[in-house]
Design a protein around this motif. Structure first.
Motif: not given
Length: 160
Positions: A3-4, A7, A44, A51, A154, A159
């Motif tokens: 997940k990181s 990003l 975004w 985020r 995305r 994401i």
């Protein structure tokens, strides 16, 4: 994919947008260059408002100030204000069609350019030129394609 790491794709897209903002162009073409960093930030902020928010906008604007050589903090403040309004109304804006979003993006871009001009005029001796608003039209024109491209990225990399 962790997940990181996903990003990091968001930040990579912002870096690409910053590079597109400083790529040398002919003076006539440069007048029409869209505000790439703000367009990517708007996407975004609409897609991931938790985020990508005011802090990301401030850092991106500050880096753009350094890269372009404007008064430090002008773009940072303008981007922060724009992304604040975008993030606070993201649920409404996301329900619009892409063409309606283009109009909203055009308003955000126009507000950004006028805010940057006003701050620059207050801090330095800059005069207004109507050609200063050409990036508003090109940004609104490019928004649907940028929206579809970033949405595809995305969704492909999941994401969220």
């Amino acid at each position: 994919m962790d997940k990181s790491y996903r990003l990091y794709l968001v930040y990579a897209s912002l870096i690409v947008a910053l590079v597109l903002a400083v790529v040398p162009l002919h003076s006539i073409v440069k007048l029409f260059r869209p505000d790439w960093p703000l367009l990517v930030l708007l996407y975004w902020a609409l897609a991931l408002p938790k985020r990508v928010s005011i802090g990301t906008a401030f850092i991106t604007g500050f880096v753009l100030d350094v890269l372009v050589g404007t008064v430090l903090g002008v773009n940072a403040l303008a981007y922060s204000v724009i992304i604040y309004f975008c993030s606070s109304h993201h649920l409404k804006i996301r329900n619009f069609s892409v063409l309606q979003q283009s109009l909203v993006v055009a308003l955000f871009l126009a507000f950004n350019h006028l805010l940057v001009f006003w701050l620059s005029h207050f801090l330095t001796d800059v005069t207004f030129n109507p050609a200063y608003l050409w990036p508003v039209l090109t940004g609104a024109f490019i928004w649907p394609w940028l929206f579809w491209l970033l949405r595809r990225i995305r969704r492909q990399f999941k994401i969220h």
